[in-house]
Scaffold this active site. Sequence first.
Site, PDB file in Angstrom:
ATOM      1  CG  HIS A 158      -0.397  -0.034   2.537  1.00 53.27           C
ATOM      2  ND1 HIS A 158       0.012   1.105   3.201  1.00 53.27           N
ATOM      3  CD2 HIS A 158      -0.172  -1.056   3.396  1.00 53.27           C
ATOM      4  CE1 HIS A 158       0.464   0.783   4.395  1.00 53.27           C
ATOM      5  NE2 HIS A 158       0.374  -0.523   4.541  1.00 53.27           N
ATOM      6  CG  ASP A 163      -2.578   3.981   2.893  1.00 53.11           C
ATOM      7  OD1 ASP A 163      -2.156   2.988   2.267  1.00 53.11           O
ATOM      8  OD2 ASP A 163      -3.376   3.883   3.843  1.00 53.11           O
ATOM      9  CG  ASP A 217       2.602  -0.033   8.261  1.00 55.08           C
ATOM     10  OD1 ASP A 217       2.283  -0.595   7.196  1.00 55.08           O
ATOM     11  OD2 ASP A 217       1.791   0.186   9.177  1.00 55.08           O
ATOM     12  CD  GLU A 235      -3.103  -1.778   5.295  1.00 51.27           C
ATOM     13  OE1 GLU A 235      -3.250  -2.823   5.964  1.00 51.27           O
ATOM     14  OE2 GLU A 235      -2.568  -0.763   5.765  1.00 51.27           O
ATOM     15  CD  GLU A 236      -1.380   2.064   7.742  1.00 46.20           C
ATOM     16  OE1 GLU A 236      -2.090   1.609   8.665  1.00 46.20           O
ATOM     17  OE2 GLU A 236      -0.178   1.777   7.610  1.00 46.20           O
ATOM     18  CD  GLU A 248       1.132  -4.187   5.534  1.00 47.02           C
ATOM     19  OE1 GLU A 248       2.016  -3.564   6.166  1.00 47.02           O
ATOM     20  OE2 GLU A 248       0.001  -3.715   5.284  1.00 47.02           O
ATOM     21  CG  HIS A 293       0.939   2.631  12.832  1.00 48.39           C
ATOM     22  ND1 HIS A 293      -0.428   2.472  12.950  1.00 48.39           N
ATOM     23  CD2 HIS A 293       1.242   2.165  11.601  1.00 48.39           C
ATOM     24  CE1 HIS A 293      -0.922   1.930  11.855  1.00 48.39           C
ATOM     25  NE2 HIS A 293       0.090   1.734  11.014  1.00 48.39           N
TER      26      HIS A 293
END
Length: 386
Positions: free
Chosen positions: A70, A72, A103, A137-138, A163, A354
């Site tokens: 992803h 984003d 991530d 995705e997030e 991932e 994150h």
Amino acid sequence: MDKKTKIEILKNILAIESVNDNETAVADYIASLFTNYQNVSIEKVAYASNRDNLVITIGNSGPILGYSGHMDVVAPGNLADWSTPPFEPTIIDSRIFGRGATDMKGGLSALVVALLELLEKKAELPGQIRLLATVGEETGEYGAAQLTKLGYADNLAGLLIAEPTDNMQRIVYTARGVIDYKVTSKGKSAHSARPQYGINAIDNLIEFYKLAKIRLATFTATDEVLGGVTHNITVINGGEQVNNIPSYAELLGNIRTIPQYPNKLFYAELEKIITELNKKTGFNLAITYSFPEEAIPGSPDSPVIQIAKEVHSKYWEQPAAITGSLGANDGAEFLQAKGSFNSIVIGPGSNTSHQSNEYMDIDSYLKAIDFYQDFALTFLSKQSAK
């Protein structure tokens, strides 16, 4: 491709601020890297303004291996907590720091470079590789959902999602699902000195809260890899001011599911509670869901796992752990496509997803590039030989 160029591509992708938006800039940059090659299909699939998915397919015919990542990232949070600017990728002691390094722009960049190197080498592909670079995705896997509905994942031979898995030391084949829900409660405002003239929306919401915690706790089965179901109320808002009976309140809940329980069982229980309470005088509750995802069952003995283990052993002395993930990923959407195939998750990156000062080891990134090329050639060769 030399090491410097591989790292430069990674840094360019990390530098794009795609915080739950602006994925088109990432898609445009990645697409530009492939324009000078033959036997490449490049498609942008618009989800919303400034939010394009990207589908790149190399090879002409034969079985299709899906590669996915992803574009984003989550917000960087408090900038004061960062030692380096989050969107100015910085290398310190063989680690690259920046939002998305782990991530998962690190894994996405490794997939991109792997495909570019296969094209540079003019490798004879015994099939096709399709890169599915997604938006959102997030916040709900809605890019993957869109590509699935449009048929881009139909009849894949297998799917690998990049991932982060502890610097490629885990191969994930199963994952929890997720249900995010919102319950609203409408009441009637009144002066707090005369509550009998109002309807307290917060009181009614608390009744739902109590019942939901009790009822969902009856889903007691456990998965040997993923554990049990979890249910948490994570946000509550309501009321206007301290001397008013609140006319509105809402809560957000999060359920993490396991393959033993289809999501529909949780919907049925939650909606049963809503119906029961709304039969009582003064209750006006409603429930909505945000991009729910089914759990991914998978099999530790699937061919895609066995091939991944075989290729992994060429690059790392320590065998990869075959395991599951407590979080959801785009595979939950892609596996709803036509056909029958298995997905795995394996990617470079640390345990700093994150977090501030998110980073990835450069060595892990470079090894991932080699692994993805080798895995694609090995997997497609075995698929073509069937």
